[in-house]
Each structure stands twice: as structure tokens, then as C-alpha cells.
Design a protein around this motif. Structure first.
Motif, short mmCIF file in Angstrom:
data_model
loop_
_atom_site.label_atom_id
_atom_site.label_comp_id
_atom_site.label_asym_id
_atom_site.label_seq_id
_atom_site.Cartn_x
_atom_site.Cartn_y
_atom_site.Cartn_z
N UNK A 1 2.18 -6.10 32.02
CA UNK A 1 0.97 -5.58 31.40
C UNK A 1 0.00 -5.10 32.49
N UNK A 2 -0.52 -3.90 32.33
CA UNK A 2 -1.53 -3.39 33.27
C UNK A 2 -2.91 -3.79 32.72
N UNK A 3 -3.65 -4.63 33.44
CA UNK A 3 -4.96 -5.09 32.96
C UNK A 3 -5.92 -3.93 32.70
N UNK A 4 -7.05 -4.23 32.04
CA UNK A 4 -7.97 -3.15 31.66
C UNK A 4 -8.48 -2.28 32.80
N UNK A 5 -8.28 -2.68 34.06
CA UNK A 5 -8.74 -1.76 35.12
C UNK A 5 -7.83 -0.55 35.24
N UNK A 6 -6.71 -0.52 34.52
CA UNK A 6 -5.95 0.72 34.36
C UNK A 6 -6.27 1.26 32.97
N UNK A 7 -6.68 2.55 32.91
CA UNK A 7 -7.12 3.14 31.64
C UNK A 7 -5.97 3.20 30.63
N UNK A 8 -6.30 3.08 29.37
CA UNK A 8 -5.32 3.27 28.28
C UNK A 8 -5.86 4.28 27.29
N UNK A 9 -4.97 4.92 26.57
CA UNK A 9 -5.39 6.01 25.69
C UNK A 9 -4.89 5.76 24.26
N UNK A 10 -5.37 4.70 23.61
CA UNK A 10 -4.82 4.36 22.29
C UNK A 10 -5.22 5.36 21.20
N UNK A 11 -6.27 6.16 21.43
CA UNK A 11 -6.78 7.03 20.37
C UNK A 11 -6.57 8.51 20.65
N UNK A 12 -6.00 8.83 21.80
CA UNK A 12 -5.87 10.24 22.17
C UNK A 12 -4.81 10.93 21.30
N UNK A 13 -5.02 12.21 21.03
CA UNK A 13 -4.06 12.96 20.23
C UNK A 13 -2.72 13.03 20.96
N UNK A 14 -1.63 13.01 20.20
CA UNK A 14 -0.28 13.10 20.79
C UNK A 14 -0.17 14.31 21.72
N UNK A 15 -0.75 15.42 21.26
CA UNK A 15 -0.66 16.65 22.04
C UNK A 15 -1.31 16.50 23.42
N UNK A 16 -2.42 15.79 23.49
CA UNK A 16 -3.10 15.61 24.77
C UNK A 16 -2.34 14.64 25.69
N UNK A 17 -1.78 13.58 25.12
CA UNK A 17 -0.97 12.65 25.93
C UNK A 17 0.22 13.43 26.50
N UNK A 18 0.82 14.24 25.64
CA UNK A 18 1.97 15.06 26.04
C UNK A 18 1.56 15.99 27.18
N UNK A 19 0.34 16.54 27.09
CA UNK A 19 -0.14 17.45 28.13
C UNK A 19 -0.28 16.72 29.46
N UNK A 20 -0.82 15.50 29.44
CA UNK A 20 -0.98 14.73 30.68
C UNK A 20 0.39 14.48 31.32
N UNK A 21 1.36 14.09 30.49
CA UNK A 21 2.70 13.80 31.02
C UNK A 21 3.36 15.09 31.55
N UNK A 22 3.14 16.21 30.83
CA UNK A 22 3.67 17.50 31.30
C UNK A 22 3.14 17.80 32.69
N UNK A 23 1.86 17.54 32.89
CA UNK A 23 1.28 17.82 34.20
C UNK A 23 1.84 16.87 35.26
N UNK A 24 1.90 15.57 34.94
CA UNK A 24 2.40 14.60 35.93
C UNK A 24 3.82 14.96 36.37
N UNK A 25 4.59 15.56 35.44
CA UNK A 25 5.98 15.90 35.73
C UNK A 25 6.13 17.36 36.17
N UNK A 26 5.03 18.05 36.43
CA UNK A 26 5.10 19.49 36.75
C UNK A 26 5.27 19.68 38.26
#
Ligand code: HEC
Ligand code: HEC
Length: 324
Positions: free
Chosen positions: A123-148
């Protein structure tokens, strides 16, 4: 009387021993691990999703993951984490296979960003951000960038610095902080032509509310509007010198931003500039990549929330007050 004292003493002794055993157990057990259940996840990157992901990553992740030494996302010490939490380092999230996230699948990244559970189950404690409410499309965009193949995330073989996690972090991870559930349904993007709806989405997903409500400890990450003192400010955040910088009241009350214009708000959020006062200080960082329309949308949303009366004084050291 004496007997009472004696029994009281024994009871106290038992409590102390139990507390010590509990403390040692938690210290030994450390941060708990959880089962990892990653659903099927396909990454279909497009130039648009990568560009969107770059903006979100630079706005949301770089503040913690950018390493002053490399200028890239190879991790850094979290100097503003309260000392009781330990000495905390963010990790290398470039595409390096050894230390970065080169060997993480898109599904594993999605799972961590949603739930807080890493691919090894930790488990990553709260000092690592989490995105429980973000739209699927935006999460997908972040991962697309990290893998770009964007140079910002190109592999750099710099080892992670291990965090020295304090007892308080371990304790809270065992009794209070828990991973978030994966959302049951797809989360859609907000209607961007509806300014208030877009503003609410940004105010929650860009984490404005989490700093600008009463205290990190009383935030409700799944129902942000239920956070204590929602957007009423006064949260004692720390700057890089460990000094307290209370957050501002952003509700439509005269002690908040009740008499601000949209233009003043946009200037403050995008450039950190406040007329007649020193610049906004860390940890408030200028949101330079947001458009005026997006910041205007946050302003429009903030006009609709319940006003909170809370006068937050900006306290300055003399050296700061003289600057500007
Ligand atoms: C407030 C600071 C902070 C922010 C913001 C933040 N992170 Fe992190 N991140 C951390 C810390 C600290 C760790 C190490 C956590 C640990 O040791 O359990 C971490 C760990 C990670 C890891 C795990 C790396 C590994 O090798 O274990 C990934 C992946 C990651 N972050 C991605 C992101 C992304 C993507 C974003 C933006 C959406 C982001 N982080 C935003 C602080 C942050
Ligand atoms: C990491 C914590 C943090 C986050 C996230 C954050 N802020 Fe702030 N903000 C602060 C602090 C602290 C101050 C006070 C700075 C000072 O007094 O110099 C502040 C000040 C402000 C001010 C000035 C208000 C005034 O009355 O002086 C505005 C406007 C503002 N923030 C808007 C936002 C918006 C919009 C977001 C999200 C896009 C946001 N903030 C995200 C910490 C944060």
C-alpha cells in the motif's frame, strides 16, 4: 487506598505492556500489503491522449516526482511531509525497467493510481496521490503519457531512494488509512460546456479541495464535499523549510474569495500573483498549464458552494514582506 493504588498500578502496567506489544507488532509488520486484482486493461494511446496526459502529469505528479538533480521524474525527497511520517522519497517513474516503471503494465499503473496498491501488493500511504474520482479517460491519458516516448519520461537508470517510514505512518496504515476500491462503473468526463460541472471536476481532481479544506486528516477523498470545512481553508500545510503556511479560504464568503473577480482568481492560480501582496507561497504552486477557461470554471464552481466564515491571515517573515 494502598490496595487500590496497587491494583491500579497493575492495570496500568498491563496496559503499558499491551501497548508496547502492539507497537512492536506494528513496527515489525510495517506497511500492510493487499491482494492485487487487476482487471483487463488495454492502452490505446493517441497523440491527443498523450498530450492531455502530459498536461495532467506535469500539473499533478511532477511537483512530487521531479528530481532537482536530473530535472526528470526520477524522484525526490518530500521535504514538506511532516517529520513524524518519516523521511519520505517519491520514486523514479521514468521508463527505466530497473528503477522506474518500465516494467509496470498499464493495468498495474491504473490499479495503483485508483486504489493506492502497488503491483507487489504494498500500500502506498497518502503521501502518494490517488485518483479515485478521476474520469477513466483522464487516467488513461496519464498512463498514455507515462508510457510515451516523450523525453520527460525517457528511461533514466537512477536508483530509488528508500523512504525511512516513521512509526506514525506504519500505525496509521494499519488502523486508519486504507486503499480505495476500484470504481464499479466507468467514470465519465464532465460536460466541458457546463462551467460549474467542469469546475467541480477540476477542483476535486486537481486536489484543490484537499489542501484548501480544514485539514488533510478530515478530508473525505471519496466524497470531497463532505470534507470538514470544505474549501474554507486554514489547513496548516508545510513549506520546504517546515514552516506552516495555512491555506486560503476559497468559499464565496467575504473572508474567502467572495469579493474576487474571475480575472483576479485566474491571475492568482496561474501566476501566483495577488495585487498588493507578496506572491503566493509554496506549497501553492502556479498552475501555469491550465487554460483561463479551466481556471474560470473552478471559479464558477466555487461561487456555488456553501460560504464558510474563516479569516485566514497570511503571516510573513519580515524578509518576505520586504520583497516585492
Ligand atoms: C504528494 C506527492 C506525490 C504526488 C502528487 C504523486 N506522487 Fe507518486 N509517489 C509519491 C511517493 C512518496 C511515492 C513512494 C510511495 C511509497 O514509498 O510507497 C510514490 C510512488 C509512485 C509510484 C510507484 C513507483 C514504484 O516504483 O514503486 C508511481 C507509479 C507513482 N508514484 C506515480 C505517480 C503519478 C502518475 C502521479 C500523478 C498522477 C503521482 N505519482 C503523484 C509521491 C507523490
Ligand atoms: C499543496 C496544497 C495546495 C493545493 C493542491 C492548492 N493550493 Fe491553493 N493555496 C495553498 C496555500 C498554502 C495557499 C496560501 C499561500 C500563501 O499564503 O502564500 C494557497 C492560496 C491560494 C489562493 C489565494 C487565495 C487568497 O485569498 O490569497 C488561490 C486563489 C488558490 N490557492 C487556488 C487554488 C486552486 C484553484 C487550486 C487547484 C487548482 C489550489 N489552490 C491548489 C495550497 C494549495
Amino acid at each position: 487506598m494502598k490496595k487500590g493504588l496497587k491494583y491500579g498500578g497493575i492495570a496500568l502496567g498491563v496496559i503499558v505492556v499491551l501497548a508496547l506489544i502492539g507497537g512492536f507488532t506494528i513496527n515489525y509488520r510495517g506497511i500492510p500489503s493487499y491482494e492485487v486484482n487487476i482487471p483487463d486493461y488495454q492502452l490505446n494511446s493517441t497523440p491527443e491522449s498523450i498530450a492531455r496526459g502530459k498536461k495532467l502529469t506535469l500539473t499533478l505528479c511532477a511537483g512530487c516526482h521531479r528530481d532537482p538533480e536530473t530535472g526528470q521524474l526520477t524522484g525526490a525527497q518530500m521535504k514538506d511531509a511532516p517529520a513524524e511520517f518519516g523521511t519520505i522519497y517519491s520514486q523514479n517513474i521514468t521508463q527505466d525497467k530497473e528503477y522506474g516503471i518500465g516494467d509496470w503494465t498499464p493495468g498495474e499503473l491504473m490499479y495503483l493510481l485508483r486504489t493506492g496498491i502497488k503491483k507487489d501488493g504494498q500500500y502506498a500511504p497518502p503521501y502518494m496521490a490517488k485518483l479515485p474520482l478521476m474520469a477513466d479517460e483522464d487516467i488513461h491519458a496519464i498512463i498514455s503519457f507515462l508510457k510515451s516516448d516523450d523525453p520527460i519520461v525517457a528511461a533514466i537508470n537512477k536508483p530509488d531512494q528508500p523512504s525511512e517510514v516513521g512509526f506514525l505512518t506504519k500505525l496509521l496504515c494499519n488502523i486508519a488509512w486504507k486503499p480505495f476500491p476500484l470504481p464499479e462503473n466507468r467514470i465519465e468526463m464532465p460536460d466541458t460546456t457546463n462551467k460549474v460541472e467542469l469546475g467541480k471536476y477540476l477542483a476535486h481532481n486537481l486536489d484543490c479541495y484537499s489542501c484548501h479544506s480544514a485539514d488533510f486528516k478530515t478530508n473525505d477523498f471519496l466524497e470531497p464535499t463532505q470534507s470538514a470545512g470544505y474549501f474554507g481553508g486554514g489547513n496548516p500545510t508545510l513549506n520546504l523549510e517546515g514552516e506552516v503556511v495555512p491555506t486560503a479560504n476559497l468559499t464565496p464568503h467575504p473572508t474567502g474569495i467572495g469579493d474576487w473577480t474571475e480575472a483576479e482568481f485566474i491571475l492568482a492560480v496561474k501566476s501566483g500573483i495577488k495585487q498588493g501582496e507578496p506572491k503566493l507561497r509554496y506549497p501553492m504552486a502556479p498552475y501555469a498549464l491550465l487554460t483561463d477557461y479551466e481556471v474560470g470554471a473552478i471559479f464558477a464552481y466555487l461561487q456555488t458552494i456553501p460560504p464558510v466564515e474563516n479569516e485566514v491571515e497570511r503571516v510573513f517573515e519580515e524578509k518576505e514582506a520586504k520583497m516585492d
